[in-house]
Design a protein around this motif. Sequence first.
Motif, PDB file in Angstrom:
ATOM      1  N   SER A   1       3.827   3.609 -15.567  1.00 35.98           N
ATOM      2  CA  SER A   1       3.513   4.942 -14.210  1.00 35.98           C
ATOM      3  C   SER A   1       3.074   4.197 -13.667  1.00 35.98           C
ATOM      4  O   SER A   1       1.807   3.557 -13.159  1.00 35.98           O
ATOM      5  CB  SER A   1       2.612   5.448 -15.134  1.00 35.98           C
ATOM      6  N   LEU A   2       3.772   4.745 -12.486  1.00 35.80           N
ATOM      7  CA  LEU A   2       3.737   4.756 -11.142  1.00 35.80           C
ATOM      8  C   LEU A   2       2.137   5.366 -10.396  1.00 35.80           C
ATOM      9  O   LEU A   2       2.360   6.376 -11.083  1.00 35.80           O
ATOM     10  CB  LEU A   2       4.736   5.237 -10.211  1.00 35.80           C
ATOM     11  N   MET A   3       1.390   5.350  -9.754  1.00 35.42           N
ATOM     12  CA  MET A   3       0.324   5.341  -9.097  1.00 35.42           C
ATOM     13  C   MET A   3       0.538   5.552  -8.217  1.00 35.42           C
ATOM     14  O   MET A   3      -0.272   6.048  -7.207  1.00 35.42           O
ATOM     15  CB  MET A   3      -0.394   4.617 -10.094  1.00 35.42           C
ATOM     16  N   GLY A   4       1.081   5.011  -6.958  1.00 33.39           N
ATOM     17  CA  GLY A   4       1.417   5.013  -5.750  1.00 33.39           C
ATOM     18  C   GLY A   4       2.391   3.913  -5.459  1.00 33.39           C
ATOM     19  O   GLY A   4       2.153   2.739  -5.696  1.00 33.39           O
ATOM     20  N   GLN A   5       2.717   4.741  -3.764  1.00 34.89           N
ATOM     21  CA  GLN A   5       3.551   3.188  -3.560  1.00 34.89           C
ATOM     22  C   GLN A   5       4.174   3.359  -2.206  1.00 34.89           C
ATOM     23  O   GLN A   5       3.302   4.369  -1.090  1.00 34.89           O
ATOM     24  CB  GLN A   5       5.555   3.542  -4.124  1.00 34.89           C
ATOM     25  N   THR A   6       4.460   2.216  -1.399  1.00 40.21           N
ATOM     26  CA  THR A   6       4.783   2.837   0.388  1.00 40.21           C
ATOM     27  C   THR A   6       5.473   3.334   0.433  1.00 40.21           C
ATOM     28  O   THR A   6       6.659   3.702  -0.256  1.00 40.21           O
ATOM     29  CB  THR A   6       5.142   1.135   0.643  1.00 40.21           C
ATOM     30  N   LEU A   7       4.657   4.086   1.476  1.00 40.60           N
ATOM     31  CA  LEU A   7       6.322   5.319   2.030  1.00 40.60           C
ATOM     32  C   LEU A   7       6.842   5.105   2.960  1.00 40.60           C
ATOM     33  O   LEU A   7       7.643   5.485   3.873  1.00 40.60           O
ATOM     34  CB  LEU A   7       5.087   6.540   2.438  1.00 40.60           C
ATOM     35  N   ASP A   8       6.199   3.630   3.716  1.00 44.22           N
ATOM     36  CA  ASP A   8       7.419   3.584   4.338  1.00 44.22           C
ATOM     37  C   ASP A   8       7.730   1.490   4.707  1.00 44.22           C
ATOM     38  O   ASP A   8       8.239   1.644   3.130  1.00 44.22           O
ATOM     39  CB  ASP A   8       6.992   3.433   6.385  1.00 44.22           C
ATOM     40  N   ASP A   9       7.076   0.593   5.192  1.00 43.70           N
ATOM     41  CA  ASP A   9       6.703  -0.426   5.506  1.00 43.70           C
ATOM     42  C   ASP A   9       6.000  -1.169   3.748  1.00 43.70           C
ATOM     43  O   ASP A   9       5.094  -0.422   3.743  1.00 43.70           O
ATOM     44  CB  ASP A   9       6.545  -1.586   6.245  1.00 43.70           C
ATOM     45  N   ALA A  10       6.742  -2.462   3.227  1.00 43.35           N
ATOM     46  CA  ALA A  10       6.173  -2.798   2.185  1.00 43.35           C
ATOM     47  C   ALA A  10       5.192  -4.192   3.207  1.00 43.35           C
ATOM     48  O   ALA A  10       5.889  -3.808   4.880  1.00 43.35           O
ATOM     49  CB  ALA A  10       7.308  -3.846   1.530  1.00 43.35           C
ATOM     50  N   ALA A  11       3.999  -3.780   2.695  1.00 41.24           N
ATOM     51  CA  ALA A  11       3.369  -5.078   2.892  1.00 41.24           C
ATOM     52  C   ALA A  11       3.707  -5.910   3.519  1.00 41.24           C
ATOM     53  O   ALA A  11       3.538  -6.785   4.446  1.00 41.24           O
ATOM     54  CB  ALA A  11       2.381  -5.147   2.260  1.00 41.24           C
ATOM     55  N   GLY A  12       4.603  -6.919   2.862  1.00 44.72           N
ATOM     56  CA  GLY A  12       5.339  -8.626   3.345  1.00 44.72           C
ATOM     57  C   GLY A  12       6.065  -8.481   4.291  1.00 44.72           C
ATOM     58  O   GLY A  12       5.919  -9.100   5.008  1.00 44.72           O
ATOM     59  N   GLU A  13       6.631  -6.797   4.618  1.00 41.81           N
ATOM     60  CA  GLU A  13       7.554  -6.451   5.427  1.00 41.81           C
ATOM     61  C   GLU A  13       6.696  -6.845   6.619  1.00 41.81           C
ATOM     62  O   GLU A  13       6.982  -7.115   7.806  1.00 41.81           O
ATOM     63  CB  GLU A  13       8.320  -5.179   5.509  1.00 41.81           C
ATOM     64  N   ALA A  14       5.290  -5.858   6.274  1.00 46.76           N
ATOM     65  CA  ALA A  14       4.493  -5.971   8.219  1.00 46.76           C
ATOM     66  C   ALA A  14       4.137  -7.287   8.247  1.00 46.76           C
ATOM     67  O   ALA A  14       4.588  -7.424   9.125  1.00 46.76           O
ATOM     68  CB  ALA A  14       3.127  -4.913   7.665  1.00 46.76           C
ATOM     69  N   PHE A  15       3.429  -8.692   7.181  1.00 45.38           N
ATOM     70  CA  PHE A  15       3.230  -9.565   7.814  1.00 45.38           C
ATOM     71  C   PHE A  15       4.402 -10.355   8.230  1.00 45.38           C
ATOM     72  O   PHE A  15       4.701 -11.123   9.284  1.00 45.38           O
ATOM     73  CB  PHE A  15       2.929 -10.376   6.660  1.00 45.38           C
ATOM     74  N   ASP A  16       6.067 -10.067   7.782  1.00 45.84           N
ATOM     75  CA  ASP A  16       7.291 -10.908   8.232  1.00 45.84           C
ATOM     76  C   ASP A  16       7.135 -10.026   9.968  1.00 45.84           C
ATOM     77  O   ASP A  16       7.123 -10.796  10.825  1.00 45.84           O
ATOM     78  CB  ASP A  16       8.425 -10.355   7.659  1.00 45.84           C
TER      79      ASP A  16
END
Length: 345
Positions: A153-168
Motif C-alpha cells: 500500500s502506497l503511503m507517500g511519494q514525491t510530488l516532483d523530483d526523486a531524491a536521487g535526481e536531486a543528488f544528481d
Amino acid sequence: MNILGIDTSCDDTSAAVVVDGHRVLSSVVNSQVRLHHPYGGVVPELASREHLRNIVPVVNEALSRAGMDLKDLNGIAVTIGPGLVGSLLVGLYYAKALAYTHQIPTVGMNHLEGHILSIFLEDDPPPAFPFVALTVSGGHTSLYRVDGFGNYSLMGQTLDDAAGEAFDKVAKLLGLGYPGGIAVEELARSGSKEGVPFPRAFMGPASLDFSFSGLKTSVALYVRRWRESKEEMAGVKMADIAASFQEAVVDVLVHKTLDAVKRTGVGAVVIAGGVACNKALREKMRCEAAAKGVTLYYPRPAYCTDNGAMIALAGYHRLIHGKGADLSMDVRSRFPIEELASFDG
Ligand code: KG4
Ligand code: ZN
C-alpha cells in the motif's frame, strides 16, 4: 525454481539467475555510466542503443556464471515499467523472444516491486511482515506499507523530483560529474552539515509525500551567490554545501519514514534503491529507528542499485501464484505499483 531476471529500465543492462526466490547464482550488471558521463545524465536514445549491444552478452554471462542453459530455466521475469520506454523495450522483447522459442513461463515486472523486495536477496534473516519500505532512487521516492509478497500500500511519494535526481542535479551544479550521489556523499564527508541552512519540505504534519524541487532550487541559488561573492560567504566550503544539502535530504527521508512507521505500528523498516547506499542516510535512519525500538534493514549496495536479481526474486513470487503473463504484454513508462495484480504471499 530457476528464474532468469532481466532489468533494462534505465541505464544498466542487468540479468541474474535466482533459485527459489532467494539464492543468487549469478548477477551481472553492465553499467553505462561512462557513456552518459559527458552529458551529466542519462541520454535515453544512447541508453537504448547500448542495451541492444549488451543484452545478449549480459544474459549469456548470467546463465554461464550460474552454470545453466536456457532449458534449465523455469521462468523469466522482466521489468516492463516504470522506466525509459526505449530501454524497457530491449529487455522485454529479448525476454519475449527467449520465452517464445524455449517455451518458458514469463512475467512482466514492476521495477519498484523489485526494489521493495531486494532485502530478501540477503543471507541474513529478512524482516517479518508487515514492514515499511522506503524506495529511494534516481526515479523514485516512495513509502509503502508491505504486508506480504504482492501486497503493497502506497503511503507517500514525491510530488516532483526523486531524491536521487536531486543528488544528481546538485552534483552537476557543483561540477562533480555523473552519477552524482556517490560524489556528493564523498565530498560531504569533509564538510559541515550545519554550514548552510537549506530548507526541508515537510508539507504539513499529515503528509507523507515528499518534495525536493524547492531544495534543489535553493541549492542552485545559493551556489550562484556563493560563486559570485566568495568574500561575503567566506568560510563556506563546497564540502559544506554538499554536506548541508545531504543532511536536508536525509532529515526529510528519516522523518517521514519514521512517521509512516508510527502510523502503521510496524517493527521494521527497509530502505532500498540507489540512494539507500548513502551512509549518512543509513546511519541516521538506523539510530532514529533504534531509538523507537524499530529495526532497519538495507541490502548491500549491489542490490540497492538496479539489478536483475531483485526482478528474478519478485518474479518468482508472482509465478508461483500463477501471475505469469501472456506474451502480448507491453512496456509501461509509468506503472504505479497499486496497479499490480496483487496476491497474499
Ligand atoms: O536504483 P538506482 O540504481 O536507479 C534508479 O532506479 O533510479 O539509483 C540510482 C540513483 C542515482 O540518482 C544515484 O545518484 C543515486 O541513486 N545514488 C546515491 C548514492 N549512490 C547512488 N545517492 C546518494 N548517495 C549515494 N551513495
Ligand atoms: Zn531502480
